[in-house]
Each structure stands twice: as C-alpha cells, then as structure tokens.
Enzyme design. Structure first.
Site, PDB file in Angstrom:
ATOM      1  N   SER A 120       2.101 -47.137 -23.030  1.00  0.00           N
ATOM      2  CA  SER A 120       2.792 -48.201 -22.283  1.00  0.00           C
ATOM      3  C   SER A 120       1.804 -49.212 -21.724  1.00  0.00           C
ATOM      4  O   SER A 120       2.197 -50.313 -21.366  1.00  0.00           O
ATOM      5  CB  SER A 120       3.554 -47.603 -21.098  1.00  0.00           C
ATOM      6  OG  SER A 120       4.514 -46.715 -21.533  1.00  0.00           O
ATOM      7  N   HIS A 141       5.458 -49.555 -29.109  1.00  0.00           N
ATOM      8  CA  HIS A 141       5.918 -49.113 -27.788  1.00  0.00           C
ATOM      9  C   HIS A 141       7.426 -48.895 -27.785  1.00  0.00           C
ATOM     10  O   HIS A 141       8.210 -49.850 -27.838  1.00  0.00           O
ATOM     11  CB  HIS A 141       5.523 -50.176 -26.745  1.00  0.00           C
ATOM     12  CG  HIS A 141       5.888 -49.824 -25.351  1.00  0.00           C
ATOM     13  ND1 HIS A 141       6.620 -50.648 -24.519  1.00  0.00           N
ATOM     14  CD2 HIS A 141       5.628 -48.699 -24.617  1.00  0.00           C
ATOM     15  CE1 HIS A 141       6.779 -50.054 -23.355  1.00  0.00           C
ATOM     16  NE2 HIS A 141       6.193 -48.881 -23.385  1.00  0.00           N
ATOM     17  N   GLU A 153       8.408 -52.422 -29.211  1.00  0.00           N
ATOM     18  CA  GLU A 153       7.498 -53.562 -29.140  1.00  0.00           C
ATOM     19  C   GLU A 153       6.279 -53.234 -30.004  1.00  0.00           C
ATOM     20  O   GLU A 153       5.592 -52.236 -29.751  1.00  0.00           O
ATOM     21  CB  GLU A 153       7.062 -53.826 -27.697  1.00  0.00           C
ATOM     22  CG  GLU A 153       8.197 -54.324 -26.817  1.00  0.00           C
ATOM     23  CD  GLU A 153       7.806 -54.449 -25.347  1.00  0.00           C
ATOM     24  OE1 GLU A 153       8.171 -55.454 -24.725  1.00  0.00           O
ATOM     25  OE2 GLU A 153       7.152 -53.527 -24.803  1.00  0.00           O
ATOM     26  N   ASN A 192       8.356 -55.015 -19.890  1.00  0.00           N
ATOM     27  CA  ASN A 192       7.939 -54.632 -18.542  1.00  0.00           C
ATOM     28  C   ASN A 192       7.457 -55.835 -17.738  1.00  0.00           C
ATOM     29  O   ASN A 192       7.583 -55.860 -16.523  1.00  0.00           O
ATOM     30  CB  ASN A 192       6.885 -53.528 -18.594  1.00  0.00           C
ATOM     31  CG  ASN A 192       7.548 -52.198 -18.922  1.00  0.00           C
ATOM     32  OD1 ASN A 192       8.745 -52.015 -18.682  1.00  0.00           O
ATOM     33  ND2 ASN A 192       6.801 -51.266 -19.488  1.00  0.00           N
TER      34      ASN A 192
END
Ligand SMILES: NC(=O)c1ccc[n+]([C@@H]2O[C@H](COP(=O)([O-])OP(=O)(O)OC[C@H]3O[C@@H](n4cnc5c(N)ncnc54)[C@H](O)[C@@H]3O)[C@@H](O)[C@H]2O)c1
Length: 286
Positions: A120, A141, A153, A192
């Site tokens: 991450s 990801h 991702e 994020n």
C-alpha cells in the site's frame, strides 16, 4: 498476454483473497506462506466465502469446489514460483521482508515472470532494485476485501517496462478486476490520496466546530453518495491506521495539511480505535 500460472506470496488478509479471486476466474494459483497455520486459515476463510455464495444461490457447488481446488497452498517458494508466469507479493508491509522476498523470487521465478507487489505504501522502485529484472517489477495495489472490491491500481516504477504494465493489466482483467494505471510513483497512489484529502477536510470541519461528526457523515453519505461517511469509515478501518497514515505524511513532508486532527489524536490515545475496540467515533456492540 495471459498468465496461466500465478503465484501469490503471503496468505494473509490480502494474499488469500487475491489467490481466490484469480481462481474464481479460472487461473491456476499457487498460494505460498511461511506460516503453515496461515495457509490453513486462508483456505478455510476462502471456503467460507464461497459457501455463502452457494447458500445464496449465486454460485453452484461444483464451481465453488473447482475454484477452491485451483488454489494450491505451499510453504515452499520454489514450488510456488518456480514455474510461475506472474507473481503477486502480499507479505508483511516491511521493507526488509519485501526486499528479501523479491531477491528470492528473482532467483526462483522464470526470467520473464512479472514480479508485482501489493504494497500500500512502497513504490516498486524500493523493491525492484533487489532483483535483476527491475523492468519486470510493478505495483498492483488491490483493495480489501479483494473478493468484493473491484479496483486494482497498477503503478509504474521508473524502470517498469510498457510490456510489464500491459501484462499487469492483462492479469487484473483475467482476475475479473478493473485496473487503472499510475504513470508515476506517488505516496497513497490515487484512491488513498483522494480519500485522505476528503477525510482531512472532514476533520478540519469537525475541529473548527462547523458541524458534528454525525452530521458530517450524514452530509457525505447523502450528498456525495459515499456508502460510509469519513468518521464511520475511519471506525471501520481503525482510527490508529488513519492517525498513523496522517502522522507519517506530516512527519515526512512537514506539510500542515497532513497534521492529524487533535480530536483524532485524542481518540487514539484513549484506545478508542473504532469497531475493533468497540468504540471510536461511534459505539459498537462487541
Ligand atoms: N489489509 C489491507 O487492507 C491492505 C490493502 C491493500 C494492500 N495491502 C498490502 O498487502 C500486503 C499484505 O497485507 P495483509 O493485510 O494481507 O497482511 P497480513 O499480515 O494479513 O498477511 C501477511 C502474510 O505474509 C506472510 N509472510 C510474512 N513474511 C513472509 C515471507 N517471507 N514469505 C511468505 N509469506 C510471508 C505472513 O505469514 C502473513 O500471512 C501489505 O503489503 C499491505 O500493505 C493491505
């Protein structure tokens, strides 16, 4: 190009479901973990997920059994990755552990195999240098829970080749997942970063006394159609996770925009971390 043989390294919350998701779409997977109990937990948890699909009539028992049988579990990295076309690493979020894993994978996996990391926070440039094939290393990801969350991702490192990005896109497609490509390594990737910016604004509104956390959640849920407002979502993910991510960004950038909210800090210091402790912003039944 399609990947007939996938190896997933690390059978924790992410690896177990990454393997299962691929197997559900017909990919043969070897799932490896150093911890034998973890492999058993992964298998029984995946069996439970598929059992619920069968009970709800969303899947036949024969398909569930065939998918489960497509995930081979092993403690041996040689056995898992020795003939893999594509490897997805999902071990602990620790740079040394990941670099050691990449060095081993580089030695074991066929020379043209892609080595992808589900990290991450670590861009692939931090891991690719531990291999002799930085052009075939990439971030992929996934989101928790992988069996539900459709997005991947794909992040290109400075040395990742176009072919590797294409193969990662092909792998995501083959697993029935929607992929997006980031052409640059950046902390937080896309999701994020946007989540962080939006929830940081929610904390600013709270700290400024503009509205209660309950009303901010209602506003975001009804006005933006988010399934969970930022405070309910924080409780779900763990307020310590939310707090530590902000603290990390604040310390590494010195940027005031990332300074954690005093009210968030107070929750964490009081051990009110959300669902997992029974109380965060909201109170939960144990
Ligand atoms: N949990 C999430 O919400 C989430 C979401 C996206 C990405 N990630 C990333 O996925 C990765 C794994 O996260 P997780 O939540 O599944 O962690 P986890 O702690 O649940 O699982 C990690 C697993 O790796 C195994 N492991 C450790 N060292 C190993 C080694 N050398 N070889 C093989 N297996 C090894 C452990 O036994 C454990 O089963 C991390 O990089 C994390 O950043 C996590």
């Amino acid at each position: 190009m399609t990947a007939a043989r996938l190896a997933v390294v690390g059978a924790g919350s992410m690896g177990a479901q990454i393997a299962m998701q691929a197997a559900l779409h017909g990919v043969d997977v070897a799932l490896q973990d150093v911890n034998a109990e973890q492999l058993e937990r992964a298998t029984s948890s995946n069996r439970g997920h598929l059992e619920r699909r069968v009970e709800k009539g969303r899947m036949s028992r024969a398909d569930a059994d065939a998918s489960l049988a497509r995930v081979r579990t092993t403690n041996s990295l040689e056995e898992a990755a020795g003939d893999a076309d594509f490897v997805i690493e999902a071990v602990f979020e620790n740079l040394d552990v990941k670099r050691a894993t990449f060095t081993e994978l580089d030695r074991i996996a066929p020379k043209d195999a892609v080595l992808a990391s589900n990290s991450s926070t670590m861009g692939i440039s931090k891991l690719a240098g531990a291999t002799s094939r930085p052009d075939r290393c990439v971030n992929m990801h996934f989101f928790f829970p992988v069996l539900v969350m459709d997005l991947v991702e794909i992040v290109r490192g400075p040395e990742t080749s176009d072919e590797t990005v294409d193969r990662a896109l092909g792998m995501a497609r083959e697993m029935g997942r929607t992929a997006v490509v980031l052409n640059k390594e950046i902390d937080g990737f896309i999701v994020n970063r946007i989540l962080h910016a939006a929830s940081q604004e929610a904390y600013r509104l709270l700290d400024a006394g503009v509205a209660s956390y309950e009303d901010i959640d209602v506003a975001v849920e009804k006005g933006l159609n988010w399934p969970l407002g930022p405070f309910r979502l924080g409780d779900f993910s763990g307020l310590d996770v939310t707090y530590n991510a902000r603290l990390h960004m604040y310390r590494t950038t010195g940027d005031e925009r990332y300074r954690p909210s005093p009210q968030l800090e107070a929750k964490v210091k009081a051990g009110k971390l959300g669902r997992k402790t029974g109380e965060g912003w909201y109170i939960y039944e144990k």
